[in-house]
Scaffold this active site. Structure first.
Site, PDB file in Angstrom:
ATOM      1  N   LYS A  33       0.703  -1.082  -0.377  1.00 24.09           N
ATOM      2  CA  LYS A  33       0.027  -0.484   0.008  1.00 24.09           C
ATOM      3  C   LYS A  33       1.290   0.957   0.130  1.00 24.09           C
ATOM      4  O   LYS A  33       0.744   1.988  -0.829  1.00 24.09           O
ATOM      5  CB  LYS A  33      -0.795  -0.321   1.070  1.00 24.09           C
ATOM      6  CG  LYS A  33      -0.257   0.119   2.322  1.00 24.09           C
ATOM      7  CD  LYS A  33      -0.651   0.451   3.738  1.00 24.09           C
ATOM      8  CE  LYS A  33      -1.015   0.167   4.784  1.00 24.09           C
ATOM      9  NZ  LYS A  33       0.679   1.946   4.471  1.00 24.09           N
ATOM     10  N   THR A  34       2.229   1.174   0.776  1.00 21.40           N
ATOM     11  CA  THR A  34       2.930   1.972   0.549  1.00 21.40           C
ATOM     12  C   THR A  34       3.557   3.009  -0.562  1.00 21.40           C
ATOM     13  O   THR A  34       3.421   3.750  -0.458  1.00 21.40           O
ATOM     14  CB  THR A  34       4.006   2.124   1.793  1.00 21.40           C
ATOM     15  OG1 THR A  34       3.272   2.157   3.358  1.00 21.40           O
ATOM     16  CG2 THR A  34       4.886   3.608   2.049  1.00 21.40           C
ATOM     17  N   ASP A 225      -3.572   8.235   4.244  1.00 22.06           N
ATOM     18  CA  ASP A 225      -2.833   6.261   4.359  1.00 22.06           C
ATOM     19  C   ASP A 225      -3.723   5.686   6.183  1.00 22.06           C
ATOM     20  O   ASP A 225      -4.176   6.483   6.761  1.00 22.06           O
ATOM     21  CB  ASP A 225      -1.561   6.608   4.933  1.00 22.06           C
ATOM     22  CG  ASP A 225      -0.537   4.934   4.969  1.00 22.06           C
ATOM     23  OD1 ASP A 225      -1.809   4.114   4.302  1.00 22.06           O
ATOM     24  OD2 ASP A 225       0.212   4.858   6.032  1.00 22.06           O
ATOM     25  N   GLU A 226      -3.566   5.277   6.110  1.00 20.15           N
ATOM     26  CA  GLU A 226      -5.242   3.672   7.160  1.00 20.15           C
ATOM     27  C   GLU A 226      -5.528   5.075   7.118  1.00 20.15           C
ATOM     28  O   GLU A 226      -5.789   5.278   8.600  1.00 20.15           O
ATOM     29  CB  GLU A 226      -3.079   4.280   8.337  1.00 20.15           C
ATOM     30  CG  GLU A 226      -1.962   3.492   8.068  1.00 20.15           C
ATOM     31  CD  GLU A 226      -1.855   2.396   8.052  1.00 20.15           C
ATOM     32  OE1 GLU A 226      -3.121   1.309   7.619  1.00 20.15           O
ATOM     33  OE2 GLU A 226      -0.871   1.613   8.040  1.00 20.15           O
ATOM     34  N   GLN A 256      -7.373  -4.354   9.148  1.00 16.36           N
ATOM     35  CA  GLN A 256      -6.646  -4.525  10.464  1.00 16.36           C
ATOM     36  C   GLN A 256      -6.776  -3.043  11.154  1.00 16.36           C
ATOM     37  O   GLN A 256      -6.526  -1.900  11.802  1.00 16.36           O
ATOM     38  CB  GLN A 256      -5.024  -3.731  10.182  1.00 16.36           C
ATOM     39  CG  GLN A 256      -4.658  -5.038   8.951  1.00 16.36           C
ATOM     40  CD  GLN A 256      -3.207  -4.840   8.657  1.00 16.36           C
ATOM     41  OE1 GLN A 256      -2.132  -5.016   8.572  1.00 16.36           O
ATOM     42  NE2 GLN A 256      -2.989  -4.619   7.417  1.00 16.36           N
ATOM     43  N   ARG A 614       1.953  -9.997  11.108  1.00 15.18           N
ATOM     44  CA  ARG A 614       3.327  -9.275  10.800  1.00 15.18           C
ATOM     45  C   ARG A 614       4.460 -10.634  10.419  1.00 15.18           C
ATOM     46  O   ARG A 614       5.019 -10.326   9.881  1.00 15.18           O
ATOM     47  CB  ARG A 614       3.549  -9.330  11.761  1.00 15.18           C
ATOM     48  CG  ARG A 614       3.281  -8.653  12.920  1.00 15.18           C
ATOM     49  CD  ARG A 614       2.794  -7.281  12.473  1.00 15.18           C
ATOM     50  NE  ARG A 614       1.366  -6.866  11.452  1.00 15.18           N
ATOM     51  CZ  ARG A 614       1.147  -6.760   9.571  1.00 15.18           C
ATOM     52  NH1 ARG A 614       1.964  -5.352   9.824  1.00 15.18           N
ATOM     53  NH2 ARG A 614       0.048  -6.504   9.792  1.00 15.18           N
TER      54      ARG A 614
END
Length: 760
Positions: A33-34, A225-226, A256, A614
Site C-alpha cells: 500500500k505504501t 494513509d491508514e 486491521q 506480521r
C-alpha cells in the site's frame, strides 16, 4: 514514469494512474500500500500537478519521510519537498500556526505532551479541592481526549447526559468543570495538546469559512494513509478539505482496524461508499510479505468477522511452514519455550536477532520473556518503552527551550523556575499562581509585572525571580540570531543544568549527562541537516519535530539487531521473519472485557489477524495452561482464536488439548463467505458464555508422592513442564531434586514444596 509503473501489478497500477474522483484502496496486509500511495503522488506530479496542491496525511513521521524520499527518487527531491505531506498533527499544526490569529493563539503556541497535560490537570484538581485519588490525571485526560476527538467542547460536555452520567458513575462528576478549566489554562498559556490540533482545526474551518475555502482551493488532491485508524475529528477535517474537488484517495484495511480505544472509527472506511457514492474501489489482494500458509491462516481468522469489506488476499510466495501452536504448562515455561526456540532457530537457520519478534496482548506479559531472554543471554529491546524524550533531564532542558520560545507556557515555567534550585519554593509559587488566577493572566505576566512587590514576596525572593526572568529574556533575545544547536548549547550551560548534573558523581548522574550530550548531538545533526536542505533550523523548528515524534521515529541504530518485544498494537505496520504470538488464552486474548459484545470481539479478532500477518516465514502461537494473576496461580484455556484458524494451516498436536481445552471456531462465518475447501476441524474447544479465562479446567494437575523419587525418572511440573531427575540429595525434610526440564532448563527443587507428577 514508465520505470515505476513497470514494477506494479495490475491492481496496484490501476490505483496509481486512476487519480480523478474519490477512490478507496483496500490494501490487504503486505500488499504494497505504501508503494501505491507513493507512486500515485509521484504520478500526479509527473502529470504536471503542482506539489503544493497535493495534501498527503500519514500517522507517523517515519512513514511521511520514507514516502517523501521515494517520491523524490522519481520526481526529484526539490519537488517532493514542496508537498504538503506529514502526520495529521504536524500538518494541522502548520495550518494553525499560519491561521493562529483567528483563534487568538500566538503563532508560536506550545504543543503540550501527555505529561504536561497530566501536570496541568493535577494542579486544577488540587486547586478545585477535589479528591486527588478519585480524579487521577490519566483518567481525567482520557475523558477529555475522548470528548475532543468527538468534537465535544466543555459547554457541550456539561449538557451531555450520557457523558456526565458516566462521570458520576465513575465518582468523577466534576470532569466537565475540570475540562473547562483545562481549556482555559491552555489558552492562557498559549498552548495546545495533541487533541487540540484536531479540535481547533475543526473549529477554525467551522467558524472561518474563508479560511476553509482557502485550503479547499489549494488542495486539488487529498490522500490519506491508514484511513481505518482515523477518528471522527480527523474524518471531518478530511471530508471538508476534499469537498470542493472530490479528488480524495484513502488507503487502508478494515481488517486491521485495531485502535478504537484511541477513538478510531472503523465506520469511516466501511461507510466511504456512502460519503462518496461515485467512488472507485481498488483491492490490493496480493500479499508480498508472507508465505502462503500464513496468509491462508490469517484469511481463515478474519473470515469469522461479519463487519468487513470482502476481499481475497493471496500469496504467490512459497507455501512455507504451517502456523505452529505451542502449549506451555505455565507462563514461566512459555518464556523458556519461546526463548529456546529463538536460540535454536537462530543457530540452525543463521538468522539475526532482529529477525525475531515476541508479540503480546498487554505490556505486563513482557516480564517473563525478559527474564528468559536474560538467562539465555539473548539481546532484546522493548519497543515503545520509556522514550528518550520522556527522561527527566531531557524534559527539564526541553522545558527551558519551550519557555524561551513561549514564556506564557506555564507547565514549562513551573517545571524549571526552581531547577536548578534557586530558592523559589512552594509558598512563593502558590502566591504567584493565585495572582495569575485572580488576574486571569499567565504566570509569566505576573512575573514581569512591576506590581509583583505587592504579593507579599520578600525582597530576596523577588531578586531571585527577577534573575530567572532576565535569564529567560536573555535566551529569548537570541532566538532569531542563533541556530537551534547554538542556542540549545547556550541554554544547557547558562541555565545551570549541566553544572547540576556534573555535581552528581553517581553512575546514574553520568548517564544523565550522557543523555544531555546525546540530545545536543541530535540537535546538531538536526541543524546541519535542515541547513543543508535549505529549511529553517531554529529552536522552534526542532521543538516541533520533538513534540510530534512517535515511537517508530525513536529507533536507534544500535538497537536494531535485537529480539523485539512489543504489544500487538505497537507491531502494526512492522514485519519480521519469525513472529511469536504469546499468551493466546481466553481472558487474555481475547481480553475478558472484549467478550461482552460482538463488535468488541471482532476488534480483538482483527488484532489477532494483525499479529499473524506480521510474520514473513514462521508464525508461532503459544498459550499457557496456568499463570499467576493477582498473586494466585489461575488456570487458563487456549483462546477461541486458535479454533478460528483452518486446521489445514496449523501445526498442532491434538493431544495437547484435553477435556474442555479443545479448540473450536468462536463464530460462524459471515453470510456470503465461501465454505472452507479443507477438512472439518479435528480439534474443538468449549467455552462458557462469558468467555472467562480463569475458570479451572476439569482435569486439574495432580502431583505424586515423591518419597520413591530416583535419578533417571521422568517427571512433570505444573509450571516447568516435563523433565528428567538428574540427582537426589539431602535428608528429610530438606530433600532436593535436580531436574533437567525440556524447556525450562535445569532446576534444583525442594521436594516438600515442589509439586511433581512421576511419569515413569
Amino acid at each position: 514514469m514508465q520505470d515505476y509503473l513497470e514494477g506494479l501489478n495490475d491492481a496496484q497500477r490501476s490505483a496509481v494512474v486512476e487519480t480523478e474522483g474519490p477512490s478507496l484502496v483496500i490494501a490487504g496486509a503486505g500488499s504494497g500500500k505504501t508503494r501505491v500511495l507513493t507512486f500515485r503522488i509521484a504520478h500526479l506530479l509527473q502529470q504536471g500537478v503542482k506539489p503544493y496542491r497535493v495534501l498527503a496525511l500519514t500517522f507517523t513521521n517515519k512513514a511521511a519521510r520514507e514516502m517523501k524520499e521515494r517520491i523524490g527518487s522519481v520526481v526529484g527531491q526539490g519537488i517532493a519537498g514542496s508537498l504538503w505531506m506529514g502526520t495529521f498533527h504536524s500538518i494541522f499544526a502548520r495550518i494553525l500556526r499560519f491561521e493562529s490569529k483567528h483563534l487568538g493563539y500566538p503563532s508560536s503556541f506550545t504543543i503540550y505532551d501527555t505529561q504536561d497535560s497530566k501536570n496541568l490537570i493535577k494542579s486544577i484538581v488540587k486547586r478545585m479541592k477535589l479528591n486527588e485519588k478519585a480524579y487521577k490525571p490519566g483518567s481525567v485526560l482520557s475523558r477529555i481526549s475522548a470528548a475532543k476527538n468527538d468534537l465535544v467542547t466543555p459547554v457541550v460536555y456539561a449538557r451531555d447526559v450520557n457523558r456526565t452520567a458516566h462521570d458520576k458513575a465513575s465518582q468523577m462528576p466534576m470532569i466537565y468543570e475540570i475540562y473547562a478549566q483545562y481549556m482555559k489554562e491552555c489558552y492562557k498559556s498559549g498552548a495546545m495538546d495533541f487533541d487540540d490540533l484536531l479540535l481547533n482545526t475543526n473549529i477554525l474551518f467551522r467558524d472561518f469559512p474563508d479560511v476553509l475555502k482557502k485550503y479547499q482551493d489549494q488542495f486539488d488532491y487529498v490522500m490519506v494513509d491508514e484511513y481505518q485508524d482515523t477518528n471522527y475529528s480527523q474524518y471531518l477535517i478530511i471530508k471538508k478539505l476534499a469537498e470542493k474537488h472530490q479528488n480524495i484517495c484513502v488507503v487502508g484495511d478494515d481488517a486491521q482496524s485495531i485502535y478504537s480505544f484511541r477513538g478510531a472509527k472503523i465506520e469511516n472506511i466501511l461507510n466511504f461508499r456512502n460519503d462518496y457514492p461515485g467512488y472507485k474501489l481498488f483491492k490490493l489482494e496480493q500479499n508480498y510479505r508472507s508465505s502462503q500458509n500464513i496468509v491462508n491462516a490469517a484469511n481463515s481468522i478474519i473470515a469469522k468477522n461479519k463487519g468487513q469489506i470482502q476481499k481475497n488476499v493471496f500469496s504467490a510466495n512459497d507455501e512455507g511452514s504451517r502456523v505452529r501452536v505451542l502449549k506451555a504448562y505455565s507462563d514461566v515455561e512459555e518464556g523458556f519455550l519461546i526463548t529456546n526456540d529463538i536460540f535454536e532457530r537462530r543457530m540452525k537457520e543463521h538468522c539475526e536477532y532482529k529477525d525475531f519478534a515476541i508479540l503480546y496482548r498487554t505490556n505486563a506479559q513482557s516480564r517473563v520473556f525478559e527474564e528468559a531472554l536474560r538467562k539465555k543471554n539473548l539481546p532484546y529491546k522493548i519497543y515503545g518503552g520509556l522514550s528518550f524524550y520522556q527522561r527527566k533531564e531531557i524534559k527539564d532542558l526541553l522545558a527551558y527551550f519551550r519557555l524561551t520560545i513561549n514564556p506564557a507556557d506555564q507547565e514549562a515555567l513551573k517545571r524549571v523556575i526552581n531547577y536548578p534550585a534557586r530558592g523559589i519554593g512552594k509558598t512563593t509559587m502558590d502566591k504567584l499562581t493565585a495572582a495569575a488566577d485572580n488576574s486571569d493572566k499567565s504566570l509569566w505576566n505576573v512575573l514581569i509585572n512591576p506590581n509583583i512587590t505587592q504579593l507579599g514576596i520578600n525582597a530576596g525572593t523577588q531578586k531571585k525571580l527577577a534573575g530567572f526572568v532576565a535569564l529567560i529574556a536573555q535566551f529569548k533575545a537570541q532566538l532569531e540570531n542563533l541556530s537551534a544547536y547554538e542556542l540549545a548549547a547556550e541554554i544547557a550551560s547558562a541555565s545551570g543544568i549541566m553544572k547540576d548534573l556534573h555535581n552528581d558523581k553517581s553512575i546514574e548522574g553520568q548517564g544523565r549527562i550522557d543523555n544531555i550530550d546525546e540530545l545536543l548531538n541530535g540537535i546538531k545533526e538536526f541543524t546541519e541537516t535542515r541547513q543543508e536542505e535549505g529549511e529553517a533550523a531554529q529552536l522552534v523548528n526542532f521543538l516541533e519535530d520533538v513534540a510530534l515524534l512517535t515511537d517508530q521515529d525513536n529507533d536507534k541504530a544500535d538497537d536494531i539487531n535485537k529480539v523485539t518485544l512489543m504489544t500487538i498494537h505497537s507491531a502494526k505496520g512492522l514485519e519480521f521473519k519469525n513472529v511469536y504470538i504469546v499468551g493466546v488464552e481466553e481472558g487474555l486474548f481475547p481480553a475478558t472485557q472484549s467478550t461482552d459484545s460482538e463488535k468488541n470481539l471482532e476488534e480483538e479478532r482483527r488484532l489477532f489477524y494483525v499479529a499473524v500477518t506480521r510474520a514473513e516465514t514462521n508464525a508461532t502461537i503459544s498459550f499457557a495452561r496456568s499463570r499467576y494473576k493477582y498473586g494466585e496461580l489461575t488456570y487458563s484455556r487456549p483462546s477461541r482464536f486458535i479454533g478460528d484458524i483452518d486446521q489445514a494451516f496449523l501445526d498442532i498436536n491434538p493431544e495437547d488439548f484435553v477435556g474442555n481445552e479443545r479448540p473450536q471456531p468462536s463464530f460462524r462465518k459471515p453470510l456470503g463467505s465461501q465454505p472452507s475447501p479443507t477438512l472439518k476441524p479435528r480439534i474443538r474447544m468449549n467455552y462458557t458464555s462469558s468467555g472467562a479465562g480463569a475458570e479451572k479446567p476439569k482435569l486439574k494437575f495432580q502431583s505424586s508422592n515423591t518419597n520413591g523419587l530416583q535419578a533417571g525418572m521422568k517427571v512433570e511440573h505444573e509450571r516447568f513442564g516435563v523433565g528428567e531427575v538428574i540427582s537426589i540429595e539431602g535428608v528429610e525434610p530438606n530433600v532436593k531434586a535436580t531436574v533437567r526440564f525440556v524447556n525450562a532448563g535445569q532446576k534444583q527443587l525442594l521436594l516438600k514444596f515442589a509439586k511433581l507428577k512421576i511419569l515413569n
